[in-house]
Design an enzyme around this catalytic site. Structure first.
Site, PDB file in Angstrom:
ATOM      1  CD  GLU A   1       1.703  -5.713   5.450  1.00  0.00           C
ATOM      2  OE1 GLU A   1       1.875  -6.337   5.802  1.00  0.00           O
ATOM      3  OE2 GLU A   1       0.692  -5.694   4.950  1.00  0.00           O
TER       4      GLU A   1
ATOM      5  CD  GLU B   1      -2.495  -7.714   2.554  1.00  0.00           C
ATOM      6  OE1 GLU B   1      -2.220  -6.302   2.940  1.00  0.00           O
ATOM      7  OE2 GLU B   1      -3.438  -7.205   3.950  1.00  0.00           O
TER       8      GLU B   1
ATOM      9  N   GLY C   1       0.611  -4.873   0.834  1.00  0.00           N
ATOM     10  CA  GLY C   1      -0.551  -4.650   0.468  1.00  0.00           C
ATOM     11  C   GLY C   1      -0.710  -5.639  -1.222  1.00  0.00           C
TER      12      GLY C   1
ATOM     13  CB  ALA D   1      -0.688   0.160   1.369  1.00  0.00           C
TER      14      ALA D   1
HETATM   15  N1  CO8 Z   1       4.477   2.987  -0.853  1.00  0.00           N
HETATM   16  C1  CO8 Z   1       4.676   4.363  -1.421  1.00  0.00           C
HETATM   17  N2  CO8 Z   1       6.156   4.436  -1.990  1.00  0.00           N
HETATM   18  C2  CO8 Z   1       6.871   2.705  -1.756  1.00  0.00           C
HETATM   19  C3  CO8 Z   1       6.749   1.948  -1.937  1.00  0.00           C
HETATM   20  C4  CO8 Z   1       4.823   1.733  -0.879  1.00  0.00           C
HETATM   21  N3  CO8 Z   1       4.701   0.611  -0.168  1.00  0.00           N
HETATM   22  N4  CO8 Z   1       7.479   1.037  -1.876  1.00  0.00           N
HETATM   23  C5  CO8 Z   1       8.579   1.887  -2.681  1.00  0.00           C
HETATM   24  N5  CO8 Z   1       7.773   3.033  -2.347  1.00  0.00           N
HETATM   25  C6  CO8 Z   1       8.680   4.049  -3.396  1.00  0.00           C
HETATM   26  C7  CO8 Z   1      10.096   5.063  -2.695  1.00  0.00           C
HETATM   27  O1  CO8 Z   1       9.985   5.396  -1.525  1.00  0.00           O
HETATM   28  C8  CO8 Z   1      10.787   5.221  -3.780  1.00  0.00           C
HETATM   29  O2  CO8 Z   1      10.492   6.065  -4.639  1.00  0.00           O
HETATM   30  P1  CO8 Z   1      11.815   7.643  -4.561  1.00  0.00           P
HETATM   31  O3  CO8 Z   1      12.128   7.259  -5.751  1.00  0.00           O
HETATM   32  O4  CO8 Z   1      10.552   8.922  -4.275  1.00  0.00           O
HETATM   33  O5  CO8 Z   1      12.498   7.734  -3.221  1.00  0.00           O
HETATM   34  C9  CO8 Z   1      10.331   4.077  -5.255  1.00  0.00           C
HETATM   35  O6  CO8 Z   1       9.652   3.376  -4.554  1.00  0.00           O
HETATM   36  C10 CO8 Z   1      11.452   3.452  -5.656  1.00  0.00           C
HETATM   37  O7  CO8 Z   1      11.096   2.716  -4.132  1.00  0.00           O
HETATM   38  P2  CO8 Z   1      13.121   1.848  -3.569  1.00  0.00           P
HETATM   39  O8  CO8 Z   1      13.743   3.224  -3.823  1.00  0.00           O
HETATM   40  O9  CO8 Z   1      12.265   2.158  -1.922  1.00  0.00           O
HETATM   41  O10 CO8 Z   1      13.721   1.224  -3.923  1.00  0.00           O
HETATM   42  P3  CO8 Z   1      14.580  -0.271  -3.533  1.00  0.00           P
HETATM   43  O11 CO8 Z   1      14.814  -1.456  -4.752  1.00  0.00           O
HETATM   44  O12 CO8 Z   1      16.008   0.186  -3.308  1.00  0.00           O
HETATM   45  O13 CO8 Z   1      14.107  -0.963  -2.481  1.00  0.00           O
HETATM   46  C11 CO8 Z   1      11.650  -2.103  -1.668  1.00  0.00           C
HETATM   47  C12 CO8 Z   1      12.815  -1.931  -3.220  1.00  0.00           C
HETATM   48  C13 CO8 Z   1      12.699  -3.491  -0.957  1.00  0.00           C
HETATM   49  C14 CO8 Z   1      10.311  -2.705  -2.407  1.00  0.00           C
HETATM   50  C15 CO8 Z   1      11.413  -0.764  -1.481  1.00  0.00           C
HETATM   51  O14 CO8 Z   1      10.868   0.344  -1.609  1.00  0.00           O
HETATM   52  C16 CO8 Z   1      10.658  -1.254   0.251  1.00  0.00           C
HETATM   53  O15 CO8 Z   1      10.841  -1.636   1.850  1.00  0.00           O
HETATM   54  N6  CO8 Z   1       9.293  -0.772  -0.202  1.00  0.00           N
HETATM   55  C17 CO8 Z   1       8.083  -0.688   1.022  1.00  0.00           C
HETATM   56  C18 CO8 Z   1       7.475  -2.127   1.122  1.00  0.00           C
HETATM   57  C19 CO8 Z   1       6.448  -1.850   2.065  1.00  0.00           C
HETATM   58  O16 CO8 Z   1       7.125  -1.270   3.318  1.00  0.00           O
HETATM   59  N7  CO8 Z   1       5.393  -2.358   1.487  1.00  0.00           N
HETATM   60  C20 CO8 Z   1       4.364  -2.556   2.691  1.00  0.00           C
HETATM   61  C21 CO8 Z   1       4.111  -1.449   2.822  1.00  0.00           C
HETATM   62  S1  CO8 Z   1       2.377  -1.493   4.015  1.00  0.00           S
HETATM   63  C22 CO8 Z   1       1.134  -2.288   3.314  1.00  0.00           C
HETATM   64  O17 CO8 Z   1       1.315  -2.968   2.320  1.00  0.00           O
HETATM   65  C23 CO8 Z   1       0.073  -2.341   4.730  1.00  0.00           C
HETATM   66  C24 CO8 Z   1      -1.432  -2.771   3.505  1.00  0.00           C
HETATM   67  C25 CO8 Z   1      -2.654  -3.171   4.025  1.00  0.00           C
HETATM   68  C26 CO8 Z   1      -2.918  -1.593   4.502  1.00  0.00           C
HETATM   69  C27 CO8 Z   1      -4.414  -1.329   4.377  1.00  0.00           C
HETATM   70  C28 CO8 Z   1      -5.393  -0.308   4.536  1.00  0.00           C
HETATM   71  C29 CO8 Z   1      -4.785   0.457   5.773  1.00  0.00           C
END
Ligand code: CO8
Length: 255
Positions: free
Chosen positions: A133, A113, A110, A65
Site C-alpha cells: 500500500e 489481508e 487486500g 483492493a
Molecule cells: N486493482 C485493480 N487492478 C489490478 C490490481 C489491483 N489491485 N492488480 C492487478 N490489476 C490488473 C492490472 O491493472 C492489469 O489490468 P489490465 O490488463 O487491464 O492492464 C491486470 O490486473 C494484470 O496485472 P499486471 O499486468 O500488472 O500483471 P503483472 O503480472 O505484470 O503484475 C502484480 C502483477 C505485480 C501483482 C501487479 O499487477 C501489481 O503490482 N498489482 C497491484 C498490487 C497492489 O498494489 N496491491 C495493493 C492494492 S491497495 C490495497 O489492497 C489496499 C487494501 C485496503 C483497502 C481498504 C479500503 C479502503
C-alpha cells in the site's frame, strides 16, 4: 444471488470457494464484497459444511483492493470501503468451522489481508506476499496493520508494511505467516486434505475451539482461561459423550 466473481463448490462437508476475476488478478471490488457477504450468510445457514477453503483463479490469490475503483474516492468514501471490508472479513472468523486460505499466487494488499482473516494459510511455492500500500501512498484498510503483527511480530510486520517488499512463500513460512508450503500442483489437494481431516472431528468441538481460541486472544489471560472453562462443559452429555464412548468401545465416533 447470482455470483459473477465467486465460484463455490461443495464436496461433502468441504466447501471450496474460488475467487474468479483473473483479468484483474482477482482484485477486490464492491461486487466481490456483496457476493462474499451473501456467500458467508449462506454458509452460516448450512449445517452440513465443516470447513471452507478459499483460493484464487489464475496467477493471483488476490492482488489487492481494486485500485481502479478506489482511485477517485474521497476520505469518507474510503473509510466506508474499509469498514465494509473489515466487517465482511471478520465474518470469516465468526464462521463455526475453520477457513483455510489456499494461496496460489499473488496475495498482495487486500489479498494478504483476506488470507490473514482466514484461520490459517497454506501456500503454493510460487505464492508471493506483501503489503504494498505504501507504494500507492496508502495504508492497509482491511485490518492488515492489526492482523500482521499479531500473526508475526511487530518488527516483521513493520518491515513489510513500511517497505512494501514482496516476499516468497518460504519467507512467509519462516515468518509464520503461512503454516505450510506445497508444490503448486498439490496446493488444492493439500488444502482439501486438511479440510477433510478437520471435517472428520467433532463439529461442536471444532466450533468451540475456534471460538474460544479467537476470542481468548482478544482478552486478558485469566478471562481467556475462564472462557475455556465455561465452554469445556458444553460438549459433555452430547458430542463429547459420543467421542469418549467411541474411544472406550474402540470404534469411530458417530457425530
Ligand atoms: N486493482 C485493480 N487492478 C489490478 C490490481 C489491483 N489491485 N492488480 C492487478 N490489476 C490488473 C492490472 O491493472 C492489469 O489490468 P489490465 O490488463 O487491464 O492492464 C491486470 O490486473 C494484470 O496485472 P499486471 O499486468 O500488472 O500483471 P503483472 O503480472 O505484470 O503484475 C502484480 C502483477 C505485480 C501483482 C501487479 O499487477 C501489481 O503490482 N498489482 C497491484 C498490487 C497492489 O498494489 N496491491 C495493493 C492494492 S491497495 C490495497 O489492497 C489496499 C487494501 C485496503 C483497502 C481498504 C479500503 C479502503
Amino acid at each position: 444471488m447470482d455470483y459473477t466473481i465467486l465460484k463455490p463448490s461443495a464436496d461433502g462437508a468441504v466447501m471450496v470457494l474460488t475467487i474468479s476475476r483473473p483479468s484483474a488478478l482477482n482484485a477486490l471490488n464492491t461486487r466481490f464484497f456483496e457476493e462474499m457477504d451473501h456467500f458467508i450468510s449462506s454458509l452460516s445457514d448450512n449445517p452440513d459444511i465443516r470447513a471452507l477453503v478459499i483460493t484464487g483463479e489464475g496467477k493471483a490469490f488476490v492482488a489487492g483492493a481494486d485500485i481502479a475503483e478506489m482511485v477517485n474516492k474521497l476520505p469518507g468514501e474510503a473509510r466506508l470501503f474499509s469498514a465494509t471490508g473489515q466487517r465482511i472479513f471478520n465474518r470469516l472468523g465468526d464462521l463455526p468451522f475453520p477457513v483455510i486460505a489456499a494461496i496460489n499466487g499473488f496475495a498482495l494488499g487486500g489479498g494478504m489481508e483476506l488470507a490473514m482473516a482466514c484461520d490459517f494459510r497454506i501456500a503454493s511455492a510460487n505464492a508471493r506476499f506483501g503489503q504494498p500500500e505504501v507504494n500507492l501512498g496508502l495504508i492497509p484498510g482491511y485490518a492488515g496493520t492489526q492482523r500482521l503483527p499479531r500473526l508475526t511480530n511487530l518488527a516483521d510486520a513493520l518491515y513489510l508494511l513500511t517497505t512494501g517488499e514482496i516476499i516468497d512463500a518460504e519467507t512467509a513460512l519462516r515468518m509464520r505467516l503461512v503454516q505450510k508450503v506445497t508444490q503448486p500442483e498439490e496446493l488444492l489437494a493439500e488444502a482439501r486434505k486438511l479440510a477433510s481431516i478437520i471435517a472428520s472431528k467433532g463439529p461442536m468441538a471444532v466450533k468451540l475451539v475456534k471460538e474460544v481460541t479467537r476470542k481468548g486472544l482478544e482478552m486478558n489471560y485469566p478471562d481467556g482461561e475462564k472462557l475455556e472453562q465455561n465452554h469445556f462443559g458444553d460438549p459433555f452429555g452430547n458430542e463429547g459423550k459420543e467421542g469418549m464412548t467411541a474411544f472406550l468401545e474402540k470404534r469411530k465416533p458417530n457425530w
